[in-house]
Design an enzyme around this catalytic site. Structure first.
Site, PDB file in Angstrom:
ATOM      1  N   ASP A   2      30.921  38.274  45.301  1.00 18.96           N
ATOM      2  CA  ASP A   2      30.832  39.342  44.311  1.00 18.96           C
ATOM      3  C   ASP A   2      31.230  40.699  44.894  1.00 18.96           C
ATOM      4  O   ASP A   2      31.023  40.945  46.084  1.00 18.96           O
ATOM      5  CB  ASP A   2      29.392  39.400  43.770  1.00 18.96           C
ATOM      6  CG  ASP A   2      29.324  40.094  42.428  1.00 18.96           C
ATOM      7  OD1 ASP A   2      30.387  40.396  41.845  1.00 18.96           O
ATOM      8  OD2 ASP A   2      28.200  40.343  41.967  1.00 18.96           O
ATOM      9  N   ASN A  50      32.280  34.003  33.075  1.00 13.95           N
ATOM     10  CA  ASN A  50      33.409  34.877  33.431  1.00 13.95           C
ATOM     11  C   ASN A  50      34.568  34.843  32.425  1.00 13.95           C
ATOM     12  O   ASN A  50      35.428  35.724  32.444  1.00 13.95           O
ATOM     13  CB  ASN A  50      33.955  34.542  34.827  1.00 13.95           C
ATOM     14  CG  ASN A  50      33.079  35.014  35.966  1.00 13.95           C
ATOM     15  OD1 ASN A  50      32.996  34.370  37.009  1.00 13.95           O
ATOM     16  ND2 ASN A  50      32.409  36.139  35.800  1.00 13.95           N
TER      17      ASN A  50
HETATM   18  C1  IPE Z   1      33.636  38.657  41.890  1.00 12.82           C
HETATM   19  O1  IPE Z   1      33.895  40.030  41.869  1.00 12.82           O
HETATM   20  C2  IPE Z   1      34.818  37.852  41.447  1.00 12.82           C
HETATM   21  C3  IPE Z   1      34.618  36.944  40.300  1.00 12.82           C
HETATM   22  C4  IPE Z   1      33.578  36.927  39.501  1.00 12.82           C
HETATM   23  C5  IPE Z   1      35.721  36.035  39.989  1.00 12.82           C
HETATM   24  P1  IPE Z   1      33.686  40.877  40.560  1.00 12.82           P
HETATM   25  O2  IPE Z   1      34.954  40.879  39.784  1.00 12.82           O
HETATM   26  O3  IPE Z   1      32.488  40.409  39.799  1.00 12.82           O
HETATM   27  O4  IPE Z   1      33.439  42.319  41.167  1.00 12.82           O
HETATM   28  P2  IPE Z   1      32.501  43.473  40.586  1.00 12.82           P
HETATM   29  O5  IPE Z   1      31.133  42.885  40.401  1.00 12.82           O
HETATM   30  O6  IPE Z   1      33.118  43.925  39.307  1.00 12.82           O
HETATM   31  O7  IPE Z   1      32.537  44.516  41.651  1.00 12.82           O
HETATM   32 MG    MG Z   2      30.482  40.973  39.792  1.00 15.25          MG
END
Ligand code: IPE
Ligand code: MG
Length: 223
Positions: A2, A50
């Site tokens: 993350d 996601n």
């Molecule tokens: C993690 O980083 C990647 C995935 C969920 C694929 P994020 O995209 O959630 O990064 P932040 O939380 O916005 O910083």
């Molecule tokens: Mg994230």
């Protein structure tokens, strides 16, 4: 894994740059974990939640998966055994990625190094729900009695069937939650949190997590 988005934002870069950096970190950490003798590692790459992200970002992340899988050397030369865990009946997952996944699993099935689980379209509640469905079918077919459903029966029907439960769960980026990751399997796991954003996560952070873990006193409900 993350913090990709925040990492990019701090640098004035698009979120996609954060995901690319995060993908590089993933490769580095997977190789390193294998090198130091970790037997099982599961990375949370993409959750069932996601999909709610903007389409461009979702496509960008899926493209990174494909790039990783096309380059079989990422795991084959490393003697890493890859397995994808998640719900693969998802209409968003196109044939190309499903074929790449099947090939990656097949090509690495005889590897004797680390077992690398990549959680894609993964949700812990979904995983338990899927296991319950399989077990319910067996009961309906009278293959087992409802009374014979033990924790072991449920565990044997999870995506991680046959694998040990995780000892250590690492969550970077300053968040203190599990976000539906391995919720059944992590019942007695040790947790390690860090403010480091995933693209900045280095082998030294993994070393530190393991060192801290080794100081913990695990009692599993005993004394
Ligand atoms: C993690 O980083 C990647 C995935 C969920 C694929 P994020 O995209 O959630 O990064 P932040 O939380 O916005 O910083
Ligand atoms: Mg994230």
């Amino acid at each position: 894994m993350d913090g990709n988005g925040r990492w990019a934002k701090r640098r004035g870069l698009p979120r996609s740059a954060g995901h690319s950096a995060g993908a590089r970190t993933f490769k580095t950490i997977a190789r390193y974990a294998n090198k130091i003798g970790i037997k099982y590692m599961t990375v949370y790459a993409f959750s069932t939640e996601n999909w709610s992200r903007p389409k461009d970002e979702v496509n960008n992340i899926l493209e990174l998966f494909k790039q990783y899988l096309r380059d079989a050397s990422n795991f084959k030369d490393e003697n890493i055994k890859v397995k994808f865990i998640g719900d693969f009946n998802e209409p968003h997952l196109d044939d190309e990625i499903l074929t790449l996944i099947a090939d990656a699993e097949k090509n690495s099935e005889n590897a004797t190094g680390m077992h690398l689980n990549i959680a894609l379209n993964y949700g812990g509640r979904q995983e338990i729900t899927d296991a319950v469905k399989i077990v319910a079918e067996k009961v309906a077919k009278k293959e087992i009695c409802a009374n014979d459903i033990t924790e072991e029966v449920i565990a044997d029907n999870l995506y991680t069937s046959g694998q040990p439960y995780p000892d250590l769960i690492i969550r970077p980026s300053g968040e203190y939650r599990l976000s539906n990751f391995l919720i059944w399997q992590s019942a007695y796991a040790e947790f390690w949190f860090s403010d480091v954003l995933w693209p900045d996560f280095k082998p030294k952070h993994l070393d530190k997590a393991i060192e801290d873990y080794s100081m913990r006193n695990r009692r599993f409900g005993g004394i």
